[in-house]
Enzyme design. Structure first.
Site, PDB file in Angstrom:
ATOM      1  N   SER A   1       0.825  -1.213   0.000  1.00 16.21           N
ATOM      2  CA  SER A   1       0.000   0.000   0.000  1.00 16.21           C
ATOM      3  C   SER A   1       0.855   1.258   0.000  1.00 16.21           C
ATOM      4  O   SER A   1       1.961   1.285   0.556  1.00 16.21           O
ATOM      5  CB  SER A   1      -0.927   0.016   1.214  1.00 16.21           C
ATOM      6  OG  SER A   1      -0.197   0.317   2.384  1.00 16.21           O
TER       7      SER A   1
ATOM      8  N   ARG B   1      -0.216  -9.617  -1.081  1.00 11.80           N
ATOM      9  CA  ARG B   1      -1.051 -10.654  -1.671  1.00 11.80           C
ATOM     10  C   ARG B   1      -0.287 -11.379  -2.774  1.00 11.80           C
ATOM     11  O   ARG B   1       0.411 -10.764  -3.573  1.00 11.80           O
ATOM     12  CB  ARG B   1      -2.329 -10.037  -2.242  1.00 11.80           C
ATOM     13  CG  ARG B   1      -3.380 -11.073  -2.622  1.00 11.80           C
ATOM     14  CD  ARG B   1      -4.621 -10.435  -3.208  1.00 11.80           C
ATOM     15  NE  ARG B   1      -5.178  -9.408  -2.330  1.00 11.80           N
ATOM     16  CZ  ARG B   1      -6.430  -8.966  -2.432  1.00 11.80           C
ATOM     17  NH1 ARG B   1      -7.228  -9.431  -3.370  1.00 11.80           N
ATOM     18  NH2 ARG B   1      -6.856  -8.033  -1.626  1.00 11.80           N
TER      19      ARG B   1
ATOM     20  N   TYR C   1      -0.877 -13.193   4.419  1.00 12.36           N
ATOM     21  CA  TYR C   1      -1.370 -12.480   5.590  1.00 12.36           C
ATOM     22  C   TYR C   1      -1.475 -13.436   6.786  1.00 12.36           C
ATOM     23  O   TYR C   1      -1.092 -13.095   7.909  1.00 12.36           O
ATOM     24  CB  TYR C   1      -2.735 -11.853   5.314  1.00 12.36           C
ATOM     25  CG  TYR C   1      -2.792 -10.907   4.139  1.00 12.36           C
ATOM     26  CD1 TYR C   1      -1.657 -10.260   3.661  1.00 12.36           C
ATOM     27  CD2 TYR C   1      -4.001 -10.648   3.486  1.00 12.36           C
ATOM     28  CE1 TYR C   1      -1.714  -9.391   2.583  1.00 12.36           C
ATOM     29  CE2 TYR C   1      -4.075  -9.773   2.416  1.00 12.36           C
ATOM     30  CZ  TYR C   1      -2.931  -9.157   1.966  1.00 12.36           C
ATOM     31  OH  TYR C   1      -2.999  -8.299   0.897  1.00 12.36           O
TER      32      TYR C   1
ATOM     33  N   HIS D   1     -10.995  -4.829   6.019  1.00 12.51           N
ATOM     34  CA  HIS D   1     -10.540  -4.456   7.355  1.00 12.51           C
ATOM     35  C   HIS D   1     -11.135  -5.336   8.450  1.00 12.51           C
ATOM     36  O   HIS D   1     -10.404  -5.884   9.284  1.00 12.51           O
ATOM     37  CB  HIS D   1     -10.871  -2.991   7.646  1.00 12.51           C
ATOM     38  CG  HIS D   1     -10.032  -2.020   6.890  1.00 12.51           C
ATOM     39  ND1 HIS D   1     -10.150  -0.653   7.059  1.00 12.51           N
ATOM     40  CD2 HIS D   1      -9.070  -2.189   5.961  1.00 12.51           C
ATOM     41  CE1 HIS D   1      -9.289  -0.039   6.265  1.00 12.51           C
ATOM     42  NE2 HIS D   1      -8.634  -0.954   5.586  1.00 12.51           N
TER      43      HIS D   1
ATOM     44  N   LYS E   1      -7.947   3.881   8.507  1.00 13.78           N
ATOM     45  CA  LYS E   1      -9.319   4.371   8.441  1.00 13.78           C
ATOM     46  C   LYS E   1      -9.897   4.051   7.058  1.00 13.78           C
ATOM     47  O   LYS E   1      -9.140   3.963   6.085  1.00 13.78           O
ATOM     48  CB  LYS E   1      -9.381   5.873   8.743  1.00 13.78           C
ATOM     49  CG  LYS E   1      -8.336   6.721   7.985  1.00 13.78           C
ATOM     50  CD  LYS E   1      -8.699   6.952   6.539  1.00 13.78           C
ATOM     51  CE  LYS E   1      -7.615   7.638   5.766  1.00 13.78           C
ATOM     52  NZ  LYS E   1      -7.869   7.562   4.305  1.00 13.78           N
TER      53      LYS E   1
ATOM     54  N   ASP F   1     -13.331   7.217   2.628  1.00  8.78           N
ATOM     55  CA  ASP F   1     -11.879   7.362   2.489  1.00  8.78           C
ATOM     56  C   ASP F   1     -11.339   8.535   3.288  1.00  8.78           C
ATOM     57  O   ASP F   1     -10.372   8.378   4.045  1.00  8.78           O
ATOM     58  CB  ASP F   1     -11.518   7.526   1.014  1.00  8.78           C
ATOM     59  CG  ASP F   1     -10.014   7.520   0.793  1.00  8.78           C
ATOM     60  OD1 ASP F   1      -9.344   6.614   1.324  1.00  8.78           O
ATOM     61  OD2 ASP F   1      -9.507   8.414   0.106  1.00  8.78           O
TER      62      ASP F   1
END
Length: 306
Positions: free
Chosen positions: A10, A34, A42, A63, A81, A161
């Site tokens: 990310s 991934r 993970y 999440h 978030k 977002d």
């Protein structure tokens, strides 16, 4: 603290959290990306005994599940978030955390910058008088044909977002549940909001308005007005300069500029998380605040659907 990262590819991890971990001397023991469509990496991280806590910057719709998986593995969790995509999911992850005696916090870095803390202090000591109104804007021109997960059900749009940046400051300033809200949205062909504007009544005569957008010029600003003072915060959500930065304050006696210290807000957030885990601090933005925010986001989302 020894960290595992679920979603190490990310942007927010590479740009902000990896440097923050390094800045405070924490170890990243494992990073998982991934493998095609497989999420096995993970799970591999969660099985490691040298991981105390995990940071989760996965697409929003993943999440809740991975918070639960991490808690089941005995890990503390710092999750990007929005913490989850519904009030019910948010309550469930906190319930789970309490059951297994682990810490879950939403990765909201804003309160951990000196300028944000000073703004909250100005209100709490009464220098702004009775709070009356606030405004917040967070927008930038995203490539709407990019296939970015925030533009479909995985991310769920602009409100989920970046809504936290335009809503949570006033949630913290008011210290209470909002009593009413209204909103209007522009949606793409998938029904996802790419722009939303709205209004929140925090009670006791205090209201705030907001605008979030993936389809507008870049703007990041916040103002707060009370009976005794008005504060303007330029570049409010940057998330706070590492160099000294200004608060522009207008009082009944005139204008002044207050210079606030610079800091790495992400590093402050990581240090705060570790202190909460150790039992040395109370969460600045904990279960109460995350649940209030989740309920407000749901109410605004519902109100914007025509």
């Amino acid at each position: 603290m020894r960290w595992g990262v679920l979603g190490a590819g990310s942007r927010i991890y590479a740009k902000s959290l990896a440097p923050a971990f390094a800045a405070v001397g924490h170890t990243v023991a494992a990073e998982a990306r991934r493998d095609g469509e497989s999420v096995a990496p993970y799970s591999d991280v969660l099985r490691r005994s040298d991981v105390d806590a995990v940071y989760i910057p996965l697409p929003n719709d993943m999440h809740a599940d991975w918070i639960h998986h991490a808690l089941e593995a005995g890990k503390h969790v710092l999750c990007e978030k929005p913490l989850t995509l519904s009030p019910q999911q948010t309550a469930e992850v906190f319930d789970h955390a309490e059951t297994v005696d682990r810490v879950v916090l939403e990765a909201y870095m804003w309160p951990h910058h000196p300028r944000a803390r000073r703004l909250i202090e100005l209100s709490s000591v009464g220098e702004l008088g009775t709070l009356q109104s606030g405004t917040a804007r967070f927008s930038w021109p995203m490539n709407l044909a990019s296939g970015d997960h925030r533009l479909d059900q995985r991310g769920a749009g602009a409100l989920f977002d970046v809504g936290i940046y335009c809503l949570a400051p006033f949630l913290l300033l008011s210290g209470r549940e909002p009593v009413a809200c209204a909103s209007s949205a522009v949606r793409n062909t998938d029904g996802i909001d790419i722009t939303m504007s709205g209004w929140v009544d925090w009670g006791a005569g205090f209201t705030s308005s907001f605008h979030v957008s993936f389809d507008a010029p870049s703007t990041r600003a916040l103002t707060v007005s009370g009976s005794e003072g008005h504060v303007s915060v330029p570049d409010m959500f940057v998330p706070g300069s590492p160099e000294p930065s200004d608060l522009l304050i207008t009082g009944r006696e005139g204008d002044r500029v207050e210079v606030c210290d610079g800091a790495n807000a992400y590093a402050g957030m990581v240090q705060h998380f570790a202190a909460v885990v150790a039992g040395d601090a109370t969460p600045v933005f904990g279960r109460l605040q995350s649940e209030r925010l989740a309920r407000l986001i749901q109410a605004l989302h519902t109100a914007s659907v025509r």
